[in-house]
Write an enzyme that holds these catalytic residues in place. Structure first.
Site, short mmCIF file in Angstrom:
data_model
loop_
_atom_site.label_atom_id
_atom_site.label_comp_id
_atom_site.label_asym_id
_atom_site.label_seq_id
_atom_site.Cartn_x
_atom_site.Cartn_y
_atom_site.Cartn_z
N TYR A 144 0.81 -1.32 -0.07
CA TYR A 144 -0.01 -0.11 -0.17
C TYR A 144 0.95 1.37 0.19
O TYR A 144 2.09 1.18 0.32
CB TYR A 144 -1.00 -0.15 1.11
CG TYR A 144 -0.24 0.44 2.47
CD1 TYR A 144 -0.53 1.75 3.20
CD2 TYR A 144 0.54 -0.41 3.28
CE1 TYR A 144 -0.03 1.99 4.22
CE2 TYR A 144 1.13 -0.05 4.36
CZ TYR A 144 0.78 0.99 4.94
OH TYR A 144 1.43 1.79 6.19
N LYS A 188 6.45 -1.89 1.62
CA LYS A 188 5.38 -1.39 2.37
C LYS A 188 4.23 -2.28 2.15
O LYS A 188 3.24 -1.91 1.51
CB LYS A 188 5.07 -0.04 1.82
CG LYS A 188 4.14 1.05 2.85
CD LYS A 188 4.18 2.23 2.37
CE LYS A 188 3.32 3.26 3.17
NZ LYS A 188 3.72 3.54 4.48
N GLU A 234 12.94 2.36 13.52
CA GLU A 234 12.27 3.48 13.08
C GLU A 234 10.84 3.38 14.18
O GLU A 234 10.88 2.69 15.06
CB GLU A 234 11.74 3.28 11.46
CG GLU A 234 10.95 1.98 11.45
CD GLU A 234 10.77 1.62 10.05
OE1 GLU A 234 10.95 2.66 9.33
OE2 GLU A 234 10.58 0.56 9.74
N LEU A 252 11.50 1.28 6.58
CA LEU A 252 10.88 1.59 5.50
C LEU A 252 11.67 3.05 4.81
O LEU A 252 12.07 3.80 5.54
CB LEU A 252 9.41 2.03 5.79
CG LEU A 252 8.78 2.55 4.59
CD1 LEU A 252 8.41 1.52 3.47
CD2 LEU A 252 7.38 3.20 5.02
#
Length: 287
Positions: free
Chosen positions: A33, A151, A183, A207
């Site tokens: 996505y 992702k 993260e 990411l």
């Protein structure tokens, strides 16, 4: 009023939108996505998000949806139909439905990808109160799968992390692996020490944030020093500032980690300046 959404070539009222119970995004989290922000009716960082979507699809050997080349027009039409001035557009692609459950990928010649898009109307998105007050985060062990650079829709552990933070009266969690921060649950993480911005380098551990790339580019153009390397929670607690970036939050300061105040315990000037620059430049470049 009902939203208009997009499902496999059709614009539909959300109540009429349907995806098969055998869709692999539902059964296997076999989907990817992207989320893009809308400011002033314009789509932000679109080319970066679509490039990352294409990379995610390639890494999973997943077909592009038939409407791939028309994605900008679909985004614009959803903004128009839903009268979005400030908000978000979510796009999801799955490997589709073969009509039953199987671990083996379906034949791409016979099973087409599922393509879904929907909007969220978020008036005041650019004026988040958190930009003035800052976020409080906790640290948790990073227990996600090893390909965080893709992702995917596998968001259960990040959701659990946000709930762990909420239960402690905080806003979010920073994930820690091998003693260093990877993260946030849905954002990239940064600290500032002696005028230097420090953030984890790109790899399969994090990411590859589109907002991250833009913010670091703007920081370097503004003659700010950027160092891409891992840092520890202890380093973060001793930093002058900390902040996060994401497509839905832009740049937000972090003022507390595991109960320890960062710097003065209030949002710092560098995060504020980067947010200002990002919003200004993104509004100008929106499509």
């Amino acid at each position: 009023m009902s939203r208009t959404v997009y499902v496999n070539g059709e614009y539909l009222p959300e109540e009429e939108a349907k995806v098969s119970i055998f869709d692999r995004s539902f059964l296997m989290a076999d989907g990817v996505y992207e989320v893009t922000s809308v400011l002033g009716g314009k789509i932000i960082d679109f080319s970066g998000h679509i490039a990352r979507l294409e990379r995610s699809l390639g890494e999973l050997d997943m077909q592009k949806p038939a409407a791939f080349d028309d994605l900008l027009e679909i985004h614009r039409e959803l903004v128009r139909l839903n009268e979005i001035d400030e908000g978000m557009i979510y796009l999801q692609v799955s490997r589709g439905s073969a009509g039953d459950r199987d671990f083996v990928f379906p034949d791409p010649e016979k099973v087409k990808p599922t393509l879904v898009l929907f909007t969220q109307n978020k008036p005041g998105l650019a004026d988040s109160p958190a930009a003035k007050t800052g976020l409080k985060v906790i640290s948790i062990e990073d227990m996600r799968w090893a390909r965080r650079d893709i992702k995917t829709v596998q968001l259960l552990y990040p959701s659990m992390g946000k709930m762990m933070a909420k239960k402690q009266g905080c806003d979010d969690a920073w994930l820690v692996e091998d003693g260093v921060v990877t993260e946030g649950t849905s954002n990239n993480a940064y600290i500032v020490k002696n005028g230097t911005i420090i953030t984890r380098e790109l790899s399969t551990h994090i990411l590859h944030g589109i907002t991250r790339a833009a913010v670091l580019r703007f920081a370097r153009e503004a003659q700010m020093t950027v160092v891409e390397r891992p840092f520890t929670i202890e380093e973060a607690q001793d930093a002058d500032e900390a902040f996060i970036t994401s497509a839905s939050t832009f740049v937000l300061p972090v003022v507390e980690i595991d109960g320890a105040a960062i710097g003065t315990g209030a949002p710092g000037p560098m995060a504020a300046r980067l947010r200002e620059i990002y919003l200004e430049e993104s509004r100008k470049a929106g499509v």
